[in-house]
Write a protein that holds these residues in place. Structure first.
Motif, PDB file in Angstrom:
ATOM      1  N   ASP A  11       0.497  -1.083  -0.267  1.00  0.00           N
ATOM      2  CA  ASP A  11      -0.461   0.129  -0.007  1.00  0.00           C
ATOM      3  C   ASP A  11       0.872   1.219   0.230  1.00  0.00           C
ATOM      4  N   GLU A  12       1.671   1.388   0.647  1.00  0.00           N
ATOM      5  CA  GLU A  12       2.813   2.459   1.171  1.00  0.00           C
ATOM      6  C   GLU A  12       3.833   2.691  -0.609  1.00  0.00           C
ATOM      7  N   LEU A  15       0.977   4.290  -3.381  1.00  0.00           N
ATOM      8  CA  LEU A  15       0.629   5.591  -2.433  1.00  0.00           C
ATOM      9  C   LEU A  15       2.191   6.270  -3.146  1.00  0.00           C
ATOM     10  N   GLN A  18       1.676   7.349  -6.556  1.00  0.00           N
ATOM     11  CA  GLN A  18       0.325   7.760  -7.271  1.00  0.00           C
ATOM     12  C   GLN A  18       0.817   8.849  -7.140  1.00  0.00           C
ATOM     13  N   LYS A  19       1.827   9.012  -5.979  1.00  0.00           N
ATOM     14  CA  LYS A  19       1.884   9.952  -5.995  1.00  0.00           C
ATOM     15  C   LYS A  19       3.096  11.143  -7.160  1.00  0.00           C
ATOM     16  N   ILE A  76      -5.555   1.320  -5.846  1.00  0.00           N
ATOM     17  CA  ILE A  76      -6.518   1.682  -4.473  1.00  0.00           C
ATOM     18  C   ILE A  76      -8.206   1.429  -4.425  1.00  0.00           C
TER      19      ILE A  76
END
Length: 82
Positions: A11-12, A15, A18-19, A76
């Motif tokens: 998950d990290e 993310l 995605q950033k 996500i």
């Protein structure tokens, strides 16, 4: 990256990826705006010709690469619904 590769990320990591994609989308939007401006300027100044459609070809290529953000958002959302 393929959809399968996104499912292998934590998950990290997802993310963080995605950033980075969001930041590159801002730059891509700016470049698309400049290229459309060049195409419009060329059409007004010289009429419709090669220099009108050449930047629009790159706009198409850049817009097609924007689908990566959609794939990340789907991954996500699927993890949040579990």
């Amino acid at each position: 990256m393929e959809q399968n590769e996104f499912s292998n990320l934590t998950d990290e990591q997802l993310l963080q990826y995605q950033k980075r994609v969001k930041q590159s989308n801002i730059l891509t939007a700016f470049i698309i705006g400049v290229l459309i401006g060049v195409a419009i300027y060329s059409a007004v100044k010289q009429g419709i010709g090669f220099y009108t459609f050449f930047p629009l070809f790159f706009v198409y290529l850049l817009a097609r690469n924007g689908k990566k953000q959609v794939k990340i958002n789907k991954e996500i959302n699927s993890r949040n619904s579990k």
